[in-house]
Design an enzyme around this catalytic site. Structure first.
Site, PDB file in Angstrom:
ATOM      1  N   TYR A 140     -40.635 -19.052 -26.948  1.00  0.00           N
ATOM      2  CA  TYR A 140     -40.023 -18.158 -26.033  1.00  0.00           C
ATOM      3  C   TYR A 140     -38.833 -17.179 -26.706  1.00  0.00           C
ATOM      4  O   TYR A 140     -38.933 -16.035 -26.503  1.00  0.00           O
ATOM      5  CB  TYR A 140     -39.280 -18.926 -25.211  1.00  0.00           C
ATOM      6  N   LYS A 144     -39.196 -13.358 -27.062  1.00  0.00           N
ATOM      7  CA  LYS A 144     -37.888 -12.182 -26.636  1.00  0.00           C
ATOM      8  C   LYS A 144     -37.594 -11.591 -27.539  1.00  0.00           C
ATOM      9  O   LYS A 144     -37.217 -10.340 -27.394  1.00  0.00           O
ATOM     10  CB  LYS A 144     -37.038 -13.167 -26.174  1.00  0.00           C
TER      11      LYS A 144
END
Length: 332
Positions: A140, A144
């Site tokens: 993640y 990002k």
């Protein structure tokens, strides 16, 4: 009437933002994957577009005629396959950027994450310009940060964009942070590492919405910037848990454990998940253990001074509103 598109509009933050924009008089369209919530939004006068972020043509088409785009959509989870995170967070952001460029959007407001700062060590008062770890904590965070790179490149090409990194969003409608803690407390007990002395930041959801609106209307010299967003009320994890459970009238069930032991248990669970359980998310991951063990607070001076950000709802008041919603949802 100005038109606004909100990605991730069926998620926690996106939904709250969409309702606020509607109340301010905007014509609001929301992108999202949850058709059940999408139908609820449609019933309240919002236009729901069941479009996946990876659908390039549909995403670009959704940007047509919009004045502003708020990109809240992402695959956010402590566990999962890298390709799924890459598709949603990197390619999805790239598609949104293409749509904004194609149709000359006035401004893109991008929601990133302070997970990009996390490196399994204590870090306090982190500013937007502080160093980032050479190895990110999970897929993640990795994707990002790659999405931020896409946004930075687009800004260099002339796209008007501002990014925020909000920390620990909670409030009525929260489906992740507080509900997971409550579930753990009521079932096995919450792992309490180092007596819960991790010093952490949280942010009430309405304060994040306020920050997004400030980015929408910020002066043009702030375009291209990234801003940390929190409540500005760091507290010990143990104190947060005690306050929350007391308001819920639940006994606090904590399981004191060393970081080394918790990390070993999580690593074992991850291994078993990958080898025996078809990559199903384990009950505990090393990243989650890290969040419970290590202090991380953010410096929000830039947001306060340059955006004019002031968190209006404090942690305790926010917890009261969450608890009221939680009890109502469960007919207590």
């Amino acid at each position: 009437m100005e038109k606004v598109l909100v990605t991730g509009g069926t998620g926690f933050l996106g939904k709250q933002l969409a309702f606020k924009l509607q109340a301010l008089g905007y014509d609001v369209s929301v992108l999202g994957r949850n058709r059940f919530i999408g139908n609820q939004l449609s019933a309240r006068g919002l236009q729901f577009l069941p479009v996946d972020l990876t659908n390039k043509e549909a995403i670009i088409a959704a940007c047509k005629g919009q004045d502003y785009v708020f990109h809240c959509g992402a695959l956010s989870s402590p566990w999962g396959k890298y390709q799924n995170f890459y598709n949603a967070n990197v390619l999805g952001t790239r598609n949104i950027i293409r749509g904004c460029q194609t149709y000359g959007i006035q401004r893109l407001i991008h929601v990133s994450t302070p997970s990009v700062y996390f490196d399994f060590s204590h870090r306090l008062n982190i500013s937007e310009n502080d160093h980032l770890p050479s190895k990110l904590a999970n897929h993640y965070a990795e994707t990002k940060l790659l999405a931020e790179a896409e946004v930075k490149q687009a800004h260099q090409q002339g796209l008007p964009v501002i990014t925020i990194r909000p920390r620990g969003i909670f409030g009525p409608g929260d489906t992740t942070i507080l509900p997971r803690l409550i579930k753990a407390n009521n079932q096995t007990g919450i792992p309490l590492i180092d007596e819960g002395k991790a010093y952490i930041d949280m942010t009430y959801v309405d304060n994040v919405v306020d920050a997004l609106l400030l980015c929408q209307n910020a002066p043009s010299h702030l375009l291209g910037r990234i801003f940390n967003i929190t409540n500005g009320e760091p507290m010990y994890l143990a104190d947060l848990l005690e306050m929350l459970m007391k308001k819920l009238d639940y006994p606090v069930k904590l399981k004191p454990i060393s970081y080394q032991t918790a990390s070993w248990v999580a690593a074992t669970m991850e291994f078993l998940s990958n080898t025996l359980f078809l990559s199903r998310e384990p009950l505990l991951t090393r990243y989650t253990v890290g969040l419970l063990a290590f202090s991380q607070t953010l410096d929000i001076t830039a947001a306060k001074v340059e955006l004019g950000y002031q968190p209006k709802i404090g942690i305790e008041e926010g917890l009261d509103m969450f608890v009221k919603w939680w009890k109502k949802e469960r007919d207590f």
